[in-house]
Design a protein around this motif. Sequence first.
Motif, PDB file in Angstrom:
ATOM      1  N   MET A  49       0.820  -1.178   0.000  1.00 48.12           N
ATOM      2  CA  MET A  49       0.000   0.000   0.000  1.00 48.12           C
ATOM      3  C   MET A  49       0.878   1.261   0.000  1.00 48.12           C
ATOM      4  O   MET A  49       0.570   2.192  -0.726  1.00 48.12           O
ATOM      5  CB  MET A  49      -0.911  -0.004   1.230  1.00 48.12           C
ATOM      6  N   GLU A  50       1.895   1.252   0.813  1.00 47.43           N
ATOM      7  CA  GLU A  50       2.764   2.430   0.881  1.00 47.43           C
ATOM      8  C   GLU A  50       3.484   2.680  -0.438  1.00 47.43           C
ATOM      9  O   GLU A  50       3.733   3.826  -0.804  1.00 47.43           O
ATOM     10  CB  GLU A  50       3.753   2.297   2.035  1.00 47.43           C
ATOM     11  N   SER A  51       3.796   1.620  -1.163  1.00 49.74           N
ATOM     12  CA  SER A  51       4.540   1.779  -2.413  1.00 49.74           C
ATOM     13  C   SER A  51       3.727   2.479  -3.503  1.00 49.74           C
ATOM     14  O   SER A  51       4.288   2.972  -4.466  1.00 49.74           O
ATOM     15  CB  SER A  51       5.024   0.426  -2.926  1.00 49.74           C
ATOM     16  N   ILE A  52       2.394   2.545  -3.347  1.00 52.30           N
ATOM     17  CA  ILE A  52       1.577   3.232  -4.353  1.00 52.30           C
ATOM     18  C   ILE A  52       0.956   4.522  -3.829  1.00 52.30           C
ATOM     19  O   ILE A  52       0.092   5.103  -4.479  1.00 52.30           O
ATOM     20  CB  ILE A  52       0.502   2.314  -4.956  1.00 52.30           C
TER      21      ILE A  52
ATOM     22  N   PHE B  71      -0.135   5.262  -0.276  1.00 49.48           N
ATOM     23  CA  PHE B  71      -0.836   5.284   1.007  1.00 49.48           C
ATOM     24  C   PHE B  71       0.169   5.427   2.143  1.00 49.48           C
ATOM     25  O   PHE B  71       1.329   5.041   2.009  1.00 49.48           O
ATOM     26  CB  PHE B  71      -1.622   3.978   1.207  1.00 49.48           C
ATOM     27  N   SER B  72      -0.306   5.949   3.271  1.00 50.32           N
ATOM     28  CA  SER B  72       0.550   6.027   4.457  1.00 50.32           C
ATOM     29  C   SER B  72      -0.240   5.566   5.679  1.00 50.32           C
ATOM     30  O   SER B  72      -1.467   5.700   5.746  1.00 50.32           O
ATOM     31  CB  SER B  72       1.085   7.447   4.660  1.00 50.32           C
ATOM     32  N   TYR B  73       0.490   5.009   6.637  1.00 47.66           N
ATOM     33  CA  TYR B  73      -0.108   4.513   7.865  1.00 47.66           C
ATOM     34  C   TYR B  73      -0.642   5.691   8.660  1.00 47.66           C
ATOM     35  O   TYR B  73       0.050   6.697   8.848  1.00 47.66           O
ATOM     36  CB  TYR B  73       0.918   3.722   8.675  1.00 47.66           C
ATOM     37  N   LEU B  74      -1.883   5.597   9.150  1.00 45.73           N
ATOM     38  CA  LEU B  74      -2.523   6.703   9.864  1.00 45.73           C
ATOM     39  C   LEU B  74      -2.415   6.586  11.383  1.00 45.73           C
ATOM     40  O   LEU B  74      -3.012   7.373  12.100  1.00 45.73           O
ATOM     41  CB  LEU B  74      -4.006   6.800   9.462  1.00 45.73           C
ATOM     42  N   ASP B  75      -1.662   5.598  11.872  1.00 50.41           N
ATOM     43  CA  ASP B  75      -1.496   5.392  13.308  1.00 50.41           C
ATOM     44  C   ASP B  75      -2.845   5.171  13.994  1.00 50.41           C
ATOM     45  O   ASP B  75      -3.107   5.685  15.074  1.00 50.41           O
ATOM     46  CB  ASP B  75      -0.742   6.566  13.947  1.00 50.41           C
ATOM     47  N   GLU B  76      -3.714   4.415  13.310  1.00 47.71           N
ATOM     48  CA  GLU B  76      -5.026   4.063  13.827  1.00 47.71           C
ATOM     49  C   GLU B  76      -5.257   2.571  13.621  1.00 47.71           C
ATOM     50  O   GLU B  76      -4.634   1.963  12.760  1.00 47.71           O
ATOM     51  CB  GLU B  76      -6.135   4.830  13.092  1.00 47.71           C
ATOM     52  N   VAL B  77      -6.172   2.014  14.412  1.00 41.21           N
ATOM     53  CA  VAL B  77      -6.500   0.596  14.298  1.00 41.21           C
ATOM     54  C   VAL B  77      -7.983   0.474  13.979  1.00 41.21           C
ATOM     55  O   VAL B  77      -8.823   1.168  14.554  1.00 41.21           O
ATOM     56  CB  VAL B  77      -6.172  -0.144  15.618  1.00 41.21           C
TER      57      VAL B  77
ATOM     58  N   GLY C 265      -7.071  -4.343  12.293  1.00 37.02           N
ATOM     59  CA  GLY C 265      -6.012  -4.065  11.323  1.00 37.02           C
ATOM     60  C   GLY C 265      -5.643  -2.591  11.286  1.00 37.02           C
ATOM     61  O   GLY C 265      -6.367  -1.736  11.786  1.00 37.02           O
ATOM     62  N   PRO C 266      -4.515  -2.287  10.679  1.00 37.71           N
ATOM     63  CA  PRO C 266      -4.067  -0.895  10.586  1.00 37.71           C
ATOM     64  C   PRO C 266      -4.885  -0.102   9.561  1.00 37.71           C
ATOM     65  O   PRO C 266      -5.447  -0.670   8.636  1.00 37.71           O
ATOM     66  CB  PRO C 266      -2.618  -1.023  10.125  1.00 37.71           C
ATOM     67  N   HIS C 267      -4.962   1.196   9.769  1.00 34.93           N
ATOM     68  CA  HIS C 267      -5.635   2.087   8.819  1.00 34.93           C
ATOM     69  C   HIS C 267      -4.598   2.812   7.987  1.00 34.93           C
ATOM     70  O   HIS C 267      -3.631   3.348   8.520  1.00 34.93           O
ATOM     71  CB  HIS C 267      -6.471   3.135   9.567  1.00 34.93           C
ATOM     72  N   TYR C 268      -4.825   2.822   6.687  1.00 32.79           N
ATOM     73  CA  TYR C 268      -3.987   3.561   5.754  1.00 32.79           C
ATOM     74  C   TYR C 268      -4.870   4.560   5.027  1.00 32.79           C
ATOM     75  O   TYR C 268      -6.061   4.328   4.839  1.00 32.79           O
ATOM     76  CB  TYR C 268      -3.334   2.614   4.733  1.00 32.79           C
ATOM     77  N   GLY C 269      -4.279   5.659   4.611  1.00 31.45           N
ATOM     78  CA  GLY C 269      -5.024   6.667   3.878  1.00 31.45           C
ATOM     79  C   GLY C 269      -4.129   7.365   2.871  1.00 31.45           C
ATOM     80  O   GLY C 269      -2.905   7.218   2.902  1.00 31.45           O
TER      81      GLY C 269
END
Length: 103
Positions: free
Chosen positions: A1-4, A6-12, A18-22
């Motif tokens: 996800m990060e490679s396209i 998205f970044s980790y939002l530090d949320e669950v 699972g982790p939240h990405y946005g």
Amino acid sequence: MESIGFSYLDEVDPFDGGPHYGADTAEILPIKYGKRLKVAEFKDASYKEQGLVATTSEEFKVALASVDVRGGEVAIAPKFRQLLGVDVGEEVYMSPFNYNRGK
């Protein structure tokens, strides 16, 4: 996800843990590098490129397909064109499958 994009939002996620990405939609690489193209047939098509090809009709379909892009046209390998149900002259949305952030 990060490679396209998205970044980790530090949320669950409260439902599955699972982790939240946005991401900013315009910065997601399949969106940023995608474009609408007309389906074409090239007599010398090489189909050396891979692309995410999506229909633009009411019935949404998408496939990772072998393609040959030239200007505003794309030749889609016959097997994938049949699976997507698109004909020559129709419009599709195509995004490269491999991304070079240096584009």
